[in-house]
Enzyme design. Structure first.
Site, PDB file in Angstrom:
ATOM      1  N   GLY A 198      -5.646 -10.636  -6.948  1.00 56.10           N
ATOM      2  CA  GLY A 198      -6.726 -11.162  -5.962  1.00 56.10           C
ATOM      3  C   GLY A 198      -6.272 -12.289  -4.983  1.00 56.10           C
TER       4      GLY A 198
ATOM      5  N   ASN B  72      -5.068 -11.928  -2.139  1.00 57.28           N
ATOM      6  CA  ASN B  72      -5.652 -11.512  -0.846  1.00 57.28           C
ATOM      7  C   ASN B  72      -7.201 -11.696  -0.601  1.00 57.28           C
ATOM      8  OD1 ASN B  72      -3.609 -10.524   1.407  1.00 57.28           O
ATOM      9  ND2 ASN B  72      -2.762  -9.610  -0.710  1.00 57.28           N
TER      10      ASN B  72
ATOM     11  N   ARG C 100     -11.822  12.901 -12.002  1.00 62.67           N
ATOM     12  CA  ARG C 100     -11.695  12.157 -10.791  1.00 62.67           C
ATOM     13  C   ARG C 100     -13.033  12.288 -10.140  1.00 62.67           C
ATOM     14  NH1 ARG C 100      -8.787   7.767  -8.973  1.00 62.67           N
ATOM     15  NH2 ARG C 100      -7.359   8.370 -10.519  1.00 62.67           N
TER      16      ARG C 100
ATOM     17  N   ASN D 221      -6.679  -1.638   5.299  1.00 66.06           N
ATOM     18  CA  ASN D 221      -5.989  -2.000   3.995  1.00 66.06           C
ATOM     19  C   ASN D 221      -4.837  -3.179   4.473  1.00 66.06           C
ATOM     20  OD1 ASN D 221      -4.695  -1.410   1.582  1.00 66.06           O
ATOM     21  ND2 ASN D 221      -3.220  -0.283   2.703  1.00 66.06           N
TER      22      ASN D 221
ATOM     23  N   HIS E 277      -1.156  -3.603   3.492  1.00 70.43           N
ATOM     24  CA  HIS E 277       0.207  -3.129   2.807  1.00 70.43           C
ATOM     25  C   HIS E 277       1.491  -4.218   3.194  1.00 70.43           C
ATOM     26  CE1 HIS E 277       2.900  -0.149   1.489  1.00 70.43           C
ATOM     27  NE2 HIS E 277       3.708  -0.415   2.156  1.00 70.43           N
TER      28      HIS E 277
ATOM     29  N   ASP F 148      -0.772   5.157   4.049  1.00 68.10           N
ATOM     30  CA  ASP F 148      -0.368   4.251   4.965  1.00 68.10           C
ATOM     31  C   ASP F 148      -0.271   4.663   6.333  1.00 68.10           C
ATOM     32  OD1 ASP F 148      -0.565   2.279   2.602  1.00 68.10           O
ATOM     33  OD2 ASP F 148       1.399   2.867   2.167  1.00 68.10           O
TER      34      ASP F 148
ATOM     35  N   GLN G  46       3.357 -15.713   4.180  1.00 72.52           N
ATOM     36  CA  GLN G  46       3.564 -15.882   5.555  1.00 72.52           C
ATOM     37  C   GLN G  46       3.050 -14.862   6.429  1.00 72.52           C
ATOM     38  OE1 GLN G  46       7.825 -16.485   6.333  1.00 72.52           O
ATOM     39  NE2 GLN G  46       8.058 -18.318   5.189  1.00 72.52           N
TER      40      GLN G  46
ATOM     41  N   GLU H 228       0.610 -11.718   4.718  1.00 72.19           N
ATOM     42  CA  GLU H 228      -0.607 -11.174   4.271  1.00 72.19           C
ATOM     43  C   GLU H 228      -1.785 -11.909   4.289  1.00 72.19           C
ATOM     44  OE1 GLU H 228      -0.149  -8.699   0.544  1.00 72.19           O
ATOM     45  OE2 GLU H 228       1.734  -8.785   0.606  1.00 72.19           O
TER      46      GLU H 228
HETATM   47  C1  GAR Z   1      -0.302  -7.492  -2.056  1.00 73.60           C
HETATM   48  O1  GAR Z   1       1.108  -7.748  -1.809  1.00 73.60           O
HETATM   49  C2  GAR Z   1      -0.703  -6.185  -1.380  1.00 73.60           C
HETATM   50  O2  GAR Z   1      -0.188  -6.098  -0.001  1.00 73.60           O
HETATM   51  C3  GAR Z   1      -0.392  -4.954  -2.344  1.00 73.60           C
HETATM   52  O3  GAR Z   1      -0.552  -5.324  -3.504  1.00 73.60           O
HETATM   53  C4  GAR Z   1      -0.525  -7.077  -3.886  1.00 73.60           C
HETATM   54  C5  GAR Z   1      -1.974  -7.442  -4.132  1.00 73.60           C
HETATM   55  O4  GAR Z   1      -1.853  -8.830  -4.420  1.00 73.60           O
HETATM   56  N1  GAR Z   1      -0.804  -3.737  -1.884  1.00 73.60           N
HETATM   57  C6  GAR Z   1      -0.295  -2.424  -1.628  1.00 73.60           C
HETATM   58  O5  GAR Z   1       1.045  -2.666  -2.135  1.00 73.60           O
HETATM   59  C7  GAR Z   1      -1.089  -1.329  -1.391  1.00 73.60           C
HETATM   60  N2  GAR Z   1      -0.195  -0.442  -0.998  1.00 73.60           N
HETATM   61  P1  GAR Z   1      -3.298  -9.486  -4.555  1.00 73.60           P
HETATM   62  O6  GAR Z   1      -4.111  -8.674  -5.674  1.00 73.60           O
HETATM   63  O7  GAR Z   1      -2.606 -11.026  -5.252  1.00 73.60           O
HETATM   64  O8  GAR Z   1      -3.972  -9.598  -3.311  1.00 73.60           O
END
Ligand code: GAR
Length: 208
Positions: A12, A14, A66, A108, A110, A151, A179, A181
């Site tokens: 988490g 992000n 599902r 999203n 990525h 994506d 840098q 995300e």
């Molecule tokens: C992040 O690097 C995000 O970009 C990636 O998972 C990580 C989550 O980190 N997402 C993907 O790969 C989606 N395809 P976080 O839980 O610390 O935010």
């Protein structure tokens, strides 16, 4: 006021960047209505709690099919009546009915410069392993709208990051987060909250 629901699966960081930006005014006109994790042990849930944000876990493991999970998951999201749904490291496929209902209202993050190193099987550390294996010199991150593909939706923001000679996947992942995300995800939310993003002809139009 933009009501946002954030979907998470792991650490988490992000989500934390979004919370910090809302609290500091880096994101305006926005309220984090709730956080949903598919994983009850996700540290992201702790982060939400610490900041007084409502959260819950809806896990596919707790359902026999599902379809049942998808139904309950969508209901949980809709309880907060979101204007925007943010996938912040969320690793579960979004049900097609939800994509349809929230067209151009799900984003999203990525960890690559799409269309490189994306699609099925490219998530988390795997993206950085593949980039180092290929020997690319520039990587980065992308914020995009979610459509039926993996994506493939309209790209909102991208930011490039240099690869260094001694990088491991873990070191590179951290640099891409710091840098790129944690900057472009809050920025994209702020732009959307302030009416600066639209979609035309399948492409996002952004006025910064
Ligand atoms: C992040 O690097 C995000 O970009 C990636 O998972 C990580 C989550 O980190 N997402 C993907 O790969 C989606 N395809 P976080 O839980 O610390 O935010």
């Amino acid at each position: 006021m933009l009501d946002v629901v954030v979907l998470v699966s792991g650490g988490g960081t992000n989500l934390q960047a979004i919370i910090d930006a809302v609290e500091s005014g880096g994101i305006t006109n926005t309220r984090i209505a709730g956080v949903i994790s598919n994983n009850k042990n996700a540290y992201a849930l702790e982060r939400a709690k610490k900041h007084g944000i409502e959260s819950r876990c809806v896990s596919p493991k707790d359902f026999t099919s599902r379809e049942e999970f998808n139904e309950r998951f969508q209901e949980a999201v809709e309880e907060w009546k979101p204007d925007l749904i943010v996938l912040a490291g969320f690793l579960v496929v979004i049900p097609p009915s939800m994509i349809e209902r929230y067209r151009n209202r799900i984003i999203n993050i990525h960890p690559s410069l799409i269309p490189a190193f994306c699609g099925t099987g490219f998530y988390g550390l795997k993206v950085h392993e593949a980039a180092l294996k290929r020997g690319v010199k520039v990587v980065g991150a992308t914020v995009h709208f979610v459509d039926e593909g993996t994506d493939t939706g309209p790209i909102i923001l991208q930011k490039a990051v240099e690869v260094e000679p001694q990088d491991t996947p873990e070191i590179l992942q951290r640099r891409v987060m710091e840098q790129a995300e944690w900057k472009i995800l809050p920025e994209a939310i702020d732009l959307i909250a302030n009416g600066r993003v639209s979609v035309s002809g399948g492409r996002a139009v952004v006025s910064r």
